[in-house]
Design a protein around this motif. Structure first.
Motif, PDB file in Angstrom:
ATOM      1  N   PRO A  63       0.847  -1.188   0.000  1.00  0.00           N
ATOM      2  CA  PRO A  63       0.000   0.000   0.000  1.00  0.00           C
ATOM      3  C   PRO A  63       0.891   1.251   0.000  1.00  0.00           C
ATOM      4  CG  PRO A  63       0.091  -0.911   2.206  1.00  0.00           C
ATOM      5  CD  PRO A  63       0.847  -1.854   1.320  1.00  0.00           C
ATOM      6  N   SER A  64       0.373   2.358  -0.448  1.00  0.00           N
ATOM      7  CA  SER A  64       1.220   3.557  -0.343  1.00  0.00           C
ATOM      8  C   SER A  64       1.151   4.067   1.097  1.00  0.00           C
ATOM      9  CB  SER A  64       0.783   4.630  -1.340  1.00  0.00           C
ATOM     10  OG  SER A  64      -0.604   4.818  -1.227  1.00  0.00           O
ATOM     11  N   LEU A  65       2.283   4.510   1.594  1.00  0.00           N
ATOM     12  CA  LEU A  65       2.389   4.883   3.003  1.00  0.00           C
ATOM     13  C   LEU A  65       1.662   6.193   3.278  1.00  0.00           C
ATOM     14  CD1 LEU A  65       6.182   4.162   3.665  1.00  0.00           C
ATOM     15  CD2 LEU A  65       4.233   2.661   4.064  1.00  0.00           C
ATOM     16  N   ILE A 124       0.250   3.667  17.579  1.00  0.00           N
ATOM     17  CA  ILE A 124      -0.976   3.092  18.127  1.00  0.00           C
ATOM     18  C   ILE A 124      -1.319   1.802  17.381  1.00  0.00           C
ATOM     19  CG2 ILE A 124      -1.893   5.313  18.909  1.00  0.00           C
ATOM     20  CD1 ILE A 124      -3.713   5.239  16.386  1.00  0.00           C
ATOM     21  N   GLY A 175      -2.657  -0.799  15.051  1.00  0.00           N
ATOM     22  CA  GLY A 175      -3.196  -0.672  13.697  1.00  0.00           C
ATOM     23  C   GLY A 175      -2.687   0.538  12.926  1.00  0.00           C
ATOM     24  N   GLY A 202       0.063   0.689  11.377  1.00  0.00           N
ATOM     25  CA  GLY A 202       0.881   0.288  10.230  1.00  0.00           C
ATOM     26  C   GLY A 202       2.363   0.244  10.543  1.00  0.00           C
ATOM     27  N   LYS A 203       2.699  -0.185  11.767  1.00  0.00           N
ATOM     28  CA  LYS A 203       4.118  -0.320  12.137  1.00  0.00           C
ATOM     29  C   LYS A 203       4.777  -1.408  11.295  1.00  0.00           C
ATOM     30  CE  LYS A 203       3.001  -1.011  16.528  1.00  0.00           C
ATOM     31  NZ  LYS A 203       1.567  -0.650  16.530  1.00  0.00           N
ATOM     32  N   THR A 204       4.049  -2.524  11.129  1.00  0.00           N
ATOM     33  CA  THR A 204       4.616  -3.629  10.360  1.00  0.00           C
ATOM     34  C   THR A 204       4.922  -3.186   8.931  1.00  0.00           C
ATOM     35  OG1 THR A 204       3.210  -5.024  11.719  1.00  0.00           O
ATOM     36  CG2 THR A 204       4.326  -6.080   9.878  1.00  0.00           C
ATOM     37  N   HIS A 215      -4.740  -9.769  14.221  1.00  0.00           N
ATOM     38  CA  HIS A 215      -5.527  -8.883  13.371  1.00  0.00           C
ATOM     39  C   HIS A 215      -6.817  -9.608  13.019  1.00  0.00           C
ATOM     40  CE1 HIS A 215      -6.128  -5.569  10.629  1.00  0.00           C
ATOM     41  NE2 HIS A 215      -6.300  -6.395   9.616  1.00  0.00           N
ATOM     42  N   ARG A 241     -10.323  -2.754  13.506  1.00  0.00           N
ATOM     43  CA  ARG A 241      -9.071  -2.630  12.762  1.00  0.00           C
ATOM     44  C   ARG A 241      -9.282  -2.500  11.255  1.00  0.00           C
ATOM     45  NH1 ARG A 241      -4.234  -3.812  15.457  1.00  0.00           N
ATOM     46  NH2 ARG A 241      -3.349  -4.724  13.592  1.00  0.00           N
TER      47      ARG A 241
END
Ligand code: ADP
Ligand code: ZN
Ligand code: ZN
Length: 745
Positions: free
Chosen positions: A212-214, A240, A242, A244-246, A562, A602
């Motif tokens: 996905p685009s960041l 926080i 969800g 998008g740390k991963t 998730h 989520r």
């Protein structure tokens, strides 16, 4: 000119896997010294203890002298490696850890090695012998081989397999013999080759998926981390649930892979490895290996070797993977860095996060710590600008943070722990064909079994705790020492059969919800329901299959899962930990609640969280609901600073345990007196005091806590303490442990 070989040191100091803070001297036999260059990091076999017993040890250093007389020193028996099995930087890391944690150096080194290497097995991939036909062999007419039936058969087969050769497997399938092969080899008709056996570890390489685009925050974090990539530094990715740390990890890893670097990704639990793995597989076309305790010794060794040789580029592992040698490590990521399972709670009590940071410093590479609920330690480091603080405050994609609502339990009539309001909200959620997650951090049916007539309570024979009722297994189970008894129907004191349970565990809640919501699948996730290998994967699969479902579980649910269709999270008992005697109680509760709450909403549907509490006005609960984890943590840190608690003051706890009631306490009392001359004014000694659960598995436990704002001073005191303890516990009736930076006090 002097022969370089002759100047070699005559002695080695060897680390053995024994609980003694010492190394052991051995002579190097002349014959060995001439043929090999013995260096630190090689394994040796040495006589140790009584009789002819042999042990495996690791060379720490070679030396020109020894404190022992020549007659006292035994020669080492054998050298097991041609070169050191761990590289210098890991050797140094282990040596540092032994000093920092005041732990026996041999146990540290042996902890770092895979089991097969501890046992002395070869540090190589397994090989097998393949056979190939030579040019003359190809030209030979089978019938020219007179009277050699076996050789004829072999030659015929190998001529047919001229291109690929014969593997041991094929040889046995075709019922050929290696004797025949050896005969043919003498005639120059075939030749053999040693091949690395196919590794027992599965490696994973998949087609890449379009990322996905960041969003802006993610892009900024990624850029900052990449800018740090050529030197040591620590970044705290405080995002926080969800947020998008991963996804940030994946971008950073992608860039490092292009530079042919390896990345070590640490996760707190084995349960999380398959999930993380799937996500990584779908993105990278490279070898990814897992490293965790559910692998066989051989699998672990093969994974270890692949990583050491640089064949595996991405390593996903639990705590002990911080010790795996690498060929070209570029980054260490610690996911869920706040998780207490990074700290080993027995034996060598190291913290894998702290070890990773030390390792990265030695190798001059960055570390990325990530969490939605960072530990107070890491937050303090971020506040003091020792770590770079990267915040992600928005959920990725369309998702929004869930709404937190307190449910006042005061004066309510509860149904097995649920308020009427909570049940109604659950009903509404299920009617919308969405999922509900119920969190209760207590497994089993009930925490207490009691007699109505005389008040007897079922307690463990070995620990000072009540036994937990497990109805399905028909057992009373001790969650502290793992012992169990059959579930009794009769009071052993008064023989009444009016026994009843007090309180609820997940097993009971599962049953209750099955009655209330007959049409809805209820799935339980706790240590009992996930004992079988792959049970967790099966349950999560079921969750994804159904739209409407209720999940009931313990803290296992809090960890990184998730579940896109969960929109309501019920926290049955938000008050656990509010009044804990441990100063970390509030931090843990806040982390757990925030993480569990983070499972709600989520994806595109907004999530809601209900916190059932008897203390809706408690400042901490209020702060958490209205302002969130960071605000609560900042308050908590201010309080820790005022009270001179970690992370502002450093702490070491000395633990002792004995079978006899007063021995452990007595030992620590004695130690405290011994230490008094070494203590400086800034040090604070508390205790000895009894552990919260005094008796566990038959051992009486006592603690002595020492705190200081100065690490150096503290370490000097602990060093004398450990020497004194080693000398004064030689009878082995009392065991002691030194716990540096303890998480449990
Ligand atoms: P975290 O690790 O912070 O809990 P994840 O990386 O698991 O968050 O992201 C949560 C969800 O959002 C995942 O399903 C992920 O694929 C998705 N996601 C992450 N970043 C983006 C983005 N920039 N745009 C859209 N979806 C995203
Ligand atoms: Zn009774
Ligand atoms: Zn017990």
């Amino acid at each position: 000119m002097e022969d370089a070989l002759l100047t070699k040191d005559p002695y080695v100091k060897v680390a053995l896997n024994v609980p003694l803070r010492a190394s052991f001297d051995y002579k190097i036999p002349k014959a060995l010294a001439y043929r090999h260059h013995i260096r630190p990091g090689m394994r040796v076999k040495v006589p140790f203890g009584n009789g002819d017993r042999q042990s495996i040890g690791l060379v720490i250093e070679t030396s020109t002298q020894s404190d022992f007389s020549d007659a006292q020193i035994k020669p080492l028996t054998a050298l097991l490696d041609d070169s050191p099995i761990i590289p210098q930087e890991l050797f140094d890391l282990c040596a540092w850890a032994a000093r920092y944690y005041h732990h026996p150096i041999g146990e540290v080194f042996f902890h770092a090695l895979p089991t097969s290497l501890r046992k002395g097995e070869s540090a190589d991939f397994r090989t097998e012998t393949w056979w190939f036909v030579t040019e003359p062999g190809l030209q030979t007419n089978i019938d020219d081989l007179k009277n050699a039936k076996q050789q004829k058969a072999f030659l015929e087969a190998i001529q047919q397999h001229a291109e690929h050769g014969l593997s041991p497997h094929l040889i046995s399938v075709l019922e050929l013999t290696t004797n025949a092969a050896k005969g043919l080899e003498k005639k120059g008709l075939v030749r053999s080759e040693q091949r690395n056996l196919k590794r027992t570890v599965e490696t994973h390489a998949h087609q890449t998926q379009v990322p996905p685009s960041l969003n802006l925050e993610q892009a900024a974090a990624t850029k900052t981390i990449l800018a740090m990539r050529n030197e040591f530094g620590v970044a705290l990715l405080d995002g926080i649930t969800g947020s998008g740390k991963t996804e940030v990890f994946l971008r950073v890893i992608e860039a490092l892979l292009q530079e042919d670097k390896q990345v070590l990704v640490m996760v707190p639990e084995i349960g999380l490895t398959p999930q993380t793995l799937r996500r990584f597989e779908s993105r990278f076309n490279t070898d990814i290996v897992l490293m965790h305790s559910n692998m066989t010794d051989r699998e672990r060794l093969d994974a270890w070797l692949m990583i050491e040789h640089g064949d595996a580029k991405i390593i996903i592992g639990t705590r002990s993977s911080v010790f795996i040698p690498t060929a070209n490590l570029g980054l260490i990521i610690i996911d869920e860095e706040h998780d207490a399972s990074y700290k080993q709670h027995e034996g060598f009590r190291y913290h894998a996060r702290d070890m990773a940071i030390k390792r990265a410093q030695g190798q001059n590479i960055p570390v990325l710590l990530a969490s939605a609920t960072p530990s107070y330690e890491s937050l303090a480091n971020a506040l003091q600008k020792r770590y770079l603080w990267l915040k992600l405050r928005q959920r990725a994609g369309e998702a929004e943070l869930p709404q937190m609502e307190r449910v006042d339990l005061r004066g309510q009539s509860l149904k097995q722990g649920f308020s009427e309001y909570t049940l109604e909200r659950m009903r509404q959620t299920l009617e919308r064909r969405e999922q509900v997650l119920v969190f209760l951090n207590r497994r089993g049916y009930a925490p207490t079994l009691m007699c109505h007539q005389c008040g007897w309570i079922a307690a463990c024979d070995h620990c000072d705790v009540n036994l937990t009722v497990h109805k399905r297994a028909n057992k009373l189970h001790c969650h502290h020492c793992d012992s169990h008894k059959p579930l009794t129907q009769e009071c052993p004191e008064c023989h009444s059969n009016e026994l009843f349970t007090v309180g609820e565990g997940t097993e009971q809640v599962e049953g209750v919800l099955n009655q209330y919501f007959k049409q809805t699948p209820v799935l339980r996730i706790d240590r009992d329901s996930t004992q079988r290998k792959s049970a967790l994967t099966q349950i999560t699969q079921k969750i994804h299959e159904h739209d409407q479902a209720i999940l009931v579980g313990t803290q296992m649910l809090a960890k990184g899962h998730h579940f896109p269709n969960v929109t309501l999270v019920v926290i049955m008992d938000a008050d656990v930990g509010l009044f804990s005697s441990d100063f970390r109680g509030m931090e843990r509760t806040a982390q757990l609640i925030t993480q569990v709450a983070g499972r709600a909403g989520r994806s595109s549907k907004r999530g809601h969280v209900l916190l059932q509490t008897y203390h809706p006005d408690h400042a901490a609960i209020q702060c958490l609901c209205e302002q969130g984890y960071e605000a609560l943590a900042m308050d908590g840190l201010r309080e820790r600073q005022q009270l001179a608690l970690p992370p502002f003051h450093h702490q070491v706890v000395i633990r002792a345990e004995s079978q006899q009631e007063q021995q452990a306490m007595g030992l620590l009392m004695h130690l405290r007196n011994e230490l008094s001359v070494h203590l400086s004014d800034d040090m604070q000694v508390v205790g000895p005091y009894a552990a919260i659960i005094v008796r566990k598995a038959g051992q009486h436990r006592a603690l002595l806590s020492i705190k200081s704002p100065q690490r150096g001073n503290l370490h000097r005191v602990i060093a004398s303490a450990s020497r004194w303890l080693e000398q004064n516990t030689k009878n082995h009736k009392i065991r002691f442990a030194i716990d540096v930076d303890p998480l449990e006090t």
